[in-house]
Design an enzyme around this catalytic site. Sequence first.
Site, mmCIF file in Angstrom:
data_model
loop_
_atom_site.group_PDB
_atom_site.id
_atom_site.type_symbol
_atom_site.label_atom_id
_atom_site.label_comp_id
_atom_site.label_asym_id
_atom_site.label_seq_id
_atom_site.Cartn_x
_atom_site.Cartn_y
_atom_site.Cartn_z
ATOM 1 C CG HIS A 61 0.024 -0.028 2.622
ATOM 2 N ND1 HIS A 61 0.349 1.348 3.178
ATOM 3 C CD2 HIS A 61 -0.003 -0.847 3.381
ATOM 4 C CE1 HIS A 61 0.905 1.094 4.163
ATOM 5 N NE2 HIS A 61 0.826 -0.164 4.499
ATOM 6 C CD GLU A 173 1.765 -5.692 8.153
ATOM 7 O OE1 GLU A 173 1.778 -6.713 8.029
ATOM 8 O OE2 GLU A 173 2.460 -4.599 7.740
#
Length: 308
Positions: A61, A173
């Site tokens: 990201h 994550e």
Amino acid sequence: MGYRNRICRGIASSSIPSSNPQKPIQLHICRPSASLSDMDVISSPGLYPLHRCKTLHLVRHAQGVHNVEGDKDFSNYLSEELFDAHLTPLGWQQVDNLRKHVHETGLSKKIELVIVSPLLRTLQTAVGVFGGEGYKDGINVPPLMVENAGESNRPAISSLDCPPFVAVELCREHLYRLIGGVLVLQIDSDEDNLWEANYREKDEELATRGKKFLNWLWTREEREIAVVTHSGFLYHTLSLFGNDCHPSVKSEICTHFANCELRSMVIVDRCMLGSDPATTNYPGKNPSGLDLPSDVADEKLSNDKEGK
């Protein structure tokens, strides 16, 4: 093809930038070498049937507000308020740059599916890079992203003329488990099995989850897939690979990703676990008559003469 408990594949890579290595599982990366010393390490290139390979376009990201705060004080990465951080203005510039790259290289036309972690920063990155053009009123399809989503100050993004998007919990994550996860697509059940109060997932647990994710990914029918996820997830998953290749190739695989970095890799089924038929292979169909390889034909001719 069914779900597998063991991954027995290789990943080959090409990239845009990088920065630092670690540990692997079973991998075969073979590339033509530029020097004799390289050839000492890698004896020969490898060949694999095309239908036993998938191309993965892995993306971390873009910069999120948690990255900015984490640079000031690393403990901020554990903050509950920053758990689902949105992108910064710089992060959106990174998204625009990568979007331009994937369009200029033609990559945007090749990708059949976009898989994304269901956190806001990854969703914003995925939609900004691989989504359709600006959303216009009167279009009878829902936008991928509504206007100003996550304090973005960006217009809505259309779902027209872009690949389908699937949000998957497995590629999230490190799980800080401070809040329940977004239930988007669970691989094994409808429960959020990844949530557990007051517990931070260990690196080896993250790597195990990454291996499970790659196993699941192999069951997808798409051959060219973009995955938009997180630095820790990519690093600990890819660090399972790379021991049996040249150090320079290993470093392409097993280094931390920069914000909004893209690396394209090939995942290879080397264990004959796959069952997908080849779509481009052709057996060679001729009219009637013998069509033997020349060495076989010579041997047959020689045998026929001896038999007379």
